[in-house]
Write a protein that holds these residues in place. Structure first.
Motif, short mmCIF file in Angstrom:
data_model
loop_
_atom_site.label_atom_id
_atom_site.label_comp_id
_atom_site.label_asym_id
_atom_site.label_seq_id
_atom_site.Cartn_x
_atom_site.Cartn_y
_atom_site.Cartn_z
N ILE A 78 0.83 -1.21 0.00
CA ILE A 78 0.00 0.00 0.00
C ILE A 78 0.86 1.26 0.00
CG2 ILE A 78 -1.66 1.32 1.39
CD1 ILE A 78 -2.83 -1.38 2.29
N LEU A 79 1.89 1.27 0.83
CA LEU A 79 2.75 2.46 0.94
C LEU A 79 3.49 2.76 -0.37
CD1 LEU A 79 4.21 1.72 4.48
CD2 LEU A 79 2.74 3.67 3.89
N ALA A 80 3.72 1.71 -1.16
CA ALA A 80 4.46 1.91 -2.41
C ALA A 80 3.60 2.51 -3.52
CB ALA A 80 5.03 0.57 -2.89
N PHE A 107 -6.62 2.80 4.18
CA PHE A 107 -6.80 1.73 3.20
C PHE A 107 -6.40 0.38 3.82
CE2 PHE A 107 -6.19 -0.86 -0.50
CZ PHE A 107 -7.06 -0.33 -1.46
N LEU A 108 -5.30 0.36 4.57
CA LEU A 108 -4.84 -0.86 5.23
C LEU A 108 -5.91 -1.39 6.19
CD1 LEU A 108 -2.69 -2.95 6.07
CD2 LEU A 108 -1.80 -1.25 7.68
N THR A 109 -6.52 -0.49 6.96
CA THR A 109 -7.57 -0.89 7.90
C THR A 109 -8.73 -1.53 7.16
OG1 THR A 109 -6.98 0.99 9.30
CG2 THR A 109 -9.08 -0.08 9.75
N TYR A 110 -9.11 -0.95 6.04
CA TYR A 110 -10.23 -1.49 5.28
C TYR A 110 -9.91 -2.88 4.72
CZ TYR A 110 -14.15 -1.83 2.12
OH TYR A 110 -15.28 -2.27 1.48
N VAL A 111 -8.71 -3.05 4.17
CA VAL A 111 -8.30 -4.35 3.64
C VAL A 111 -8.36 -5.42 4.72
CG1 VAL A 111 -6.34 -5.67 2.72
CG2 VAL A 111 -6.85 -3.41 1.79
N LEU A 112 -7.83 -5.12 5.91
CA LEU A 112 -7.81 -6.08 7.00
C LEU A 112 -9.23 -6.43 7.47
CD1 LEU A 112 -4.80 -4.77 9.11
CD2 LEU A 112 -4.87 -6.84 7.72
N ASN A 113 -10.09 -5.41 7.55
CA ASN A 113 -11.47 -5.67 7.94
C ASN A 113 -12.18 -6.58 6.95
OD1 ASN A 113 -12.45 -4.43 10.45
ND2 ASN A 113 -11.66 -2.54 9.57
N LYS A 133 -7.34 -5.68 -5.80
CA LYS A 133 -8.77 -5.87 -6.07
C LYS A 133 -9.61 -4.76 -5.44
CE LYS A 133 -8.82 -10.89 -6.75
NZ LYS A 133 -9.28 -12.20 -6.22
N ILE A 134 -9.28 -4.38 -4.22
CA ILE A 134 -10.05 -3.31 -3.56
C ILE A 134 -9.82 -1.98 -4.26
CG2 ILE A 134 -10.24 -1.95 -1.46
CD1 ILE A 134 -10.01 -4.44 0.14
N ARG A 135 -8.57 -1.75 -4.66
CA ARG A 135 -8.28 -0.49 -5.36
C ARG A 135 -9.09 -0.38 -6.64
NH1 ARG A 135 -5.27 1.44 -9.27
NH2 ARG A 135 -4.48 -0.60 -9.83
#
Length: 383
Positions: A294-296, A306-312, A331-333
């Motif tokens: 994500i950071l890249a 975005f990280l929080t959403y992916v993990l949830n 996929k989420i992006r």
């Protein structure tokens, strides 16, 4: 060959799903030791429960008795144990089941055999993630059922070094919902004895802090330490090591700072809990892989959100028994219209993450409500 005694088998390991560790049930100290002894007999490669059998004399010793076995006493204990119910909360489901489904005494061979309820299979067999393991000997000498339950709970969260548990939830987990209703009695009869006994007899020690809302104690924050025997036979308390939450937080923070991002330790704890639910023992390595991905990316303006959403999203699939790998950063992006996340999503996620920073682990209901609201808005945008 003579059967090994209960004492000789105390080096066996007990491995339980974390869901089972956090289940609600009430067992006597004797009943807990019977269950834990049986769990320690499960082989990590077993794909089904067996009839777990042991000499009646050894079973009698396990119950803490001396002398010749009194079958009437033993039968009463196993009959009571078969009536004991545990409750497991999984998402919106509440499951109730028994521990033991069958017991057989054979006075001719001098053995007793017990069988687990088959519905416990997902929580005791072939566990690949989200499980806790400890040596049986660490609980066999404990005299309090509360000490055994608190030890298991702390062992489950040892990797974080500290955990905050709502007082009502802690009461359910240790089986004290109908006893010591005044907090000062709960502290005197449950927490203080467990703190002393666990430090004296196990590989852990702990301190705790009362979390208050006004004057009322609403949660307990446990601070967990590992204890080891040195070369001279002295028991040493191990400070935070390379796997401690302090060090992991520092490692994660250093990654973020390279990309001009930051997070508090409380925020990291919440993200770490989500990652642990998904990945189990290897959660930190997996978390950093996703975070680095994500950071890249230059097209994700709020990487922590975005990280929080992916993990949830991954947690939601794990709870439903679905492969969490269906969810990926890519996929989420793409799911939110090509290359740019909408402004409302970024702002909402930013507020969502800030809410995590201000909350405690005890506020799971509000956490889930915000996640559901975010999901609904995102779905509306897709439609």
């Amino acid at each position: 060959m003579m059967e090994s005694s209960v004492t000789q088998q105390s080096n066996n390991s007990v491995t339980k799903s974390n869901v089972l560790i956090e289940a609600n049930y009430k067992l006597t100290v004797t009943e807990q030791k019977v269950i834990l002894y049986l769990v320690s007999q499960i082989n990590k490669d077993d794909d089904d429960f067996k009839m777990y059998s042991l000499p009646i004399q050894h079973f009698y010793e396990l119950l803490g008795y001396r002398g010749s076995p009194k079958y009437s006493e033993m039968r009463e204990i196993t009959k009571n144990l078969m009536r004991k119910i545990l409750e497991i909360k999984e998402g919106k489901k509440l499951k109730q089941m028994s521990w033991i489904s069958y017991v057989e005494y054979d006075e001719h061979s001098g053995r007793v055999s017990l069988s687990f309820d088959p519905r416990l299979k997902p929580y005791l067999l072939q566990l690949k993630k989200e499980f806790t393991t400890y040596r049986l000997k660490n609980v066999m000498e404990l005299k309090s059922s509360y000490s055994i339950r608190i030890y298991e709970i702390l062992k489950r969260w040892q990797f974080m070094n500290e955990i905050e548990i709502p007082l009502d939830e802690l009461r359910k987990m240790v089986g004290a919902t109908d006893k010591y209703l005044e907090y000062h009695n709960f502290k005197k009869r449950v927490l203080a004895p467990a703190e002393k006994e666990i430090a004296e007899k196990t590989d852990l020690s702990f301190k705790y802090k009362e979390v208050k809302r006004g004057r009322k104690v609403v949660a307990i924050r446990f601070f967990i330490r590992e204890r080891r025997v040195d070369g001279k036979g002295n028991m040493l308390e191990i400070p935070y090591g390379k796997d401690s939450s302090d060090t992991l937080y520092s490692q994660f923070l250093s990654r973020l700072e390279k990309h001009h991002q930051s997070i508090s330790q409380k925020g990291f704890a919440k993200i770490a809990l989500l990652a642990q639910k998904v990945f189990g023992e290897g959660w930190f390595d997996e978390l950093t892989k996703i975070a680095d991905d994500i950071l890249a990316r230059e097209d994700i303006r709020e990487p922590l959100a975005f990280l929080t959403y992916v993990l949830n999203e991954k947690v939601k699939r794990v709870e439903k028994g679905i492969d969490h790998n269906e969810v990926s950063v890519e996929k989420i992006r793409k799911a939110v219209r090509r290359e740019q996340l909408p402004d409302w999503f970024e702002e909402y996620q930013k507020q969502f993450l800030q809410g995590i920073e201000k909350s405690t682990i005890s506020e799971d209901e509000d956490f889930e409500r915000k996640r559901a609201e975010l999901e609904a808005r995102l779905q509306k945008y897709r439609d």
